[in-house]
Write an enzyme that holds these catalytic residues in place. Structure first.
Site, PDB file in Angstrom:
ATOM      1  CB  ALA A 135      -2.398   7.334  -3.404  1.00  0.00           C
ATOM      2  CB  THR A 157      -1.008  -0.041   1.166  1.00  0.00           C
ATOM      3  OG1 THR A 157      -1.878   1.078   1.070  1.00  0.00           O
ATOM      4  CG2 THR A 157      -0.335  -0.025   2.535  1.00  0.00           C
ATOM      5  CG  ASN A 158      -0.500   4.638  -1.399  1.00  0.00           C
ATOM      6  OD1 ASN A 158      -1.164   5.372  -0.682  1.00  0.00           O
ATOM      7  ND2 ASN A 158      -1.015   4.022  -2.462  1.00  0.00           N
ATOM      8  NE  ARG A 159       4.518   8.258   4.589  1.00  0.00           N
ATOM      9  CZ  ARG A 159       5.124   9.445   4.526  1.00  0.00           C
ATOM     10  NH1 ARG A 159       6.000   9.669   3.569  1.00  0.00           N
ATOM     11  NH2 ARG A 159       4.860  10.387   5.394  1.00  0.00           N
ATOM     12  CB  SER A 160      -2.826   7.958   0.198  1.00  0.00           C
ATOM     13  OG  SER A 160      -4.076   8.596   0.218  1.00  0.00           O
TER      14      SER A 160
END
Ligand code: CTP
Length: 461
Positions: free
Chosen positions: A309, A234-237
């Protein structure tokens, strides 16, 4: 025509208003200070609010007008302390006899005295009251204490007609004289708090309900792509930006469909928001393709704001059971489909190779992308073009005050129909509202063009 820089360019000036009839002059004082280039914030004592509405000062200054010493700002900070710590000067105009007495005694019962007590900035006070009150030894002593012990600049009242109908000393000094005193008090030292986030926040001024009857689809949060049933990429959004757009759109009367991946902030209030969970890029694609068309050939929404994102890669073969510990693990990743580019192609009637094979969807939806970059925004114009977007909001997520999880954002907006606009550091809500100003404008232009097209067709037949 270029404006000459004012004598208060970039300064934050706090205007404290107390309960004298001359309070009606406060909005004009605010405008004169702004004409000198100042950012102005207003503070009102409780009785001042009976002479001048906080909303008037809020609309003029575009900051919340402080009138309650116990109230907190929407972001949880203490309003009068923020003003005390960031203002380059406080000017109390009009200053009543009561306020002079409270100030001289250090009684912080209202936001104006509380700010003056809490600040190290210069203070200017312009008394206004009845002649006998001004001449009273108590007032004289209080004025002397403010001037001599506190170092405040006092702008003496003038002689003239007073509210009582009599004539005497007590009329608020001429506003340009007060402005001159503020300029002199500020001097030419550095601006105390040049950055907007340290200063009082922007007031959320209600926009018109200019999106009534429009259907906006907004995506928010970071997608996550399964590695196995318990792990994912996943990502930091956090979803803050997309949710700010959704809340702003709801507040402006739009019907909102909110397609959410993983978000770490509360979803907007408001029953009209239909929430569609879409954890992965694949699910988000399916949700958007379903929303994209209504009847065949008809667009299912007026605008798509793609703030999510979306992962660019996903595990090519997610494991069906939890992967066990091993000496090493190599994951093969495959690219995810570019959802926005696909939506744009379908909306424009194109096939996967960009050939026009069908009629474009009607009415043409407005498409907005977000580009999270680190360092340079150089790739943004090419992305706008490649994805066939109307607007692309590019920001540097590497900057401390702009990007994932922050309450503020510094963005440059690229447009298909014009030059890019770089916006200052703003709250995400203000970015959302300014973006929706553009979306509302594009939708109105789209409808006007369709209307003109119809009229032209009619005149030909
Ligand atoms: N986007 C999308 N589908 C993807 C990836 C991104 O719809 N698979 C959308 C994002 O939601 C965003 C816009 O495209 O609104 C730009 O995303 P970005 O990651 O900056 O663009 P990419 O095309 O993925 O370019 P790159 O990763 O090379 O920067």
């Amino acid at each position: 025509m270029r404006r000459e820089p004012g004598r208060l360019e970039g300064r934050l000036i706090a205007v404290g208003v107390t309960g004298s009839i001359a309070a009606y002059k406060a909005p004009e004082l605010v405008r004169l200070l702004q004409a000198e280039g100042a950012d102005v914030v207003a503070l009102l004592s409780p009785s001042a609010t009976r002479f001048v509405a906080p909303l008037t000062l809020e609309a003029l200054t575009r900051h919340p007008a402080e009138s309650d010493v116990l109230a907190l700002l929407p972001d949880g900070r203490i309003g009068h302390i923020v003003v005390a710590e960031t203002a380059d000067a406080v000017v109390v105009a009009p200053a009543t006899a009561h306020w002079l007495g409270a100030m001289a005694s250090g009684l912080a019962g209202d936001v104006v005295t509380a700010t003056c007590l809490a600040t190290t900035a210069p203070v200017v006070a312009a008394p206004a009251m009845d002649g006998e009150m001004y001449a009273h030894p108590a007032t004289t002593a209080n004025v002397r204490r403010l001037r001599e012990d506190f170092g405040y600049r006092i702008v003496a009242p003038e002689t003239g007609a007073l509210a009582s109908g009599r004539s005497g000393v007590g009329r608020l000094a001429a506003l340009p004289t007060i402005v001159d005193a503020v300029v002199a008090a500020v001097g030419d030292g550095p601006v105390r708090a040049p950055d907007a986030p340290a200063r009082p926040p922007e007031a959320i001024m209600p926009r018109e309900a200019d999106l009534t009857g429009r259907h906006l689809v907004i995506t928010a949060g970071g997608t996550s792509e399964a590695i196995d049933p318990v792990r994912s990429i996943t990502n930091r959004s956090t979803g803050k930006m997309g949710i700010a757009v959704a809340q702003a759109a709801l507040d402006r009367g739009a019907r909102v469909t909110l397609v959410v991946a993983n978000v770490r902030v509360p979803l907007p209030e408001g029953v009209r928001a239909a929430v569609v969970p879409a954890e992965s890029a694949g699910r988000m694609r399916a949700a958007l393709l379903e929303a994209l068309t209504d009847q065949p050939g008809q667009a299912g929404f007026d605008a798509l704001v793609m703030a999510a994102a979306v992962s660019d890669f996903r595990p090519a073969r997610p494991a069906e059971t939890k992967l066990a510990r091993a000496d090493s693990l190599t994951l093969e990743l495959e690219p995810t489909p570019d959802i926005l580019a696909e939506v744009s192609r379908i909306a424009r009637g194109m096939d996967a190779d960009g050939r026009e094979t069908r009629r474009p969807l009607e009415p043409r939806p407005v498409l907005v992308g977000f580009a999270a970059e680190t360092g340079s925004l150089a790739r943004a114009p090419e992305k706008l073009e490649r994805k066939g977007l109307d607007l692309l909001v590019a920001n540097d997520v590497g900057a401390a005050d702009s990007g994932f999880g922050t309450d503020t954002n510094r963005v440059t907006v690229y447009r298909a129909d014009g030059r890019p606009e770089s916006w200052p550091l703003l709250t995400k809500r203000e970015v959302a509202d300014r973006l929706l100003d553009l979306v509302a404008g594009l939708l109105d232009a789209r409808d006007a063009a369709a209307h003109t097209g119809l009229l032209t067709q009619e005149s030909r037949t």
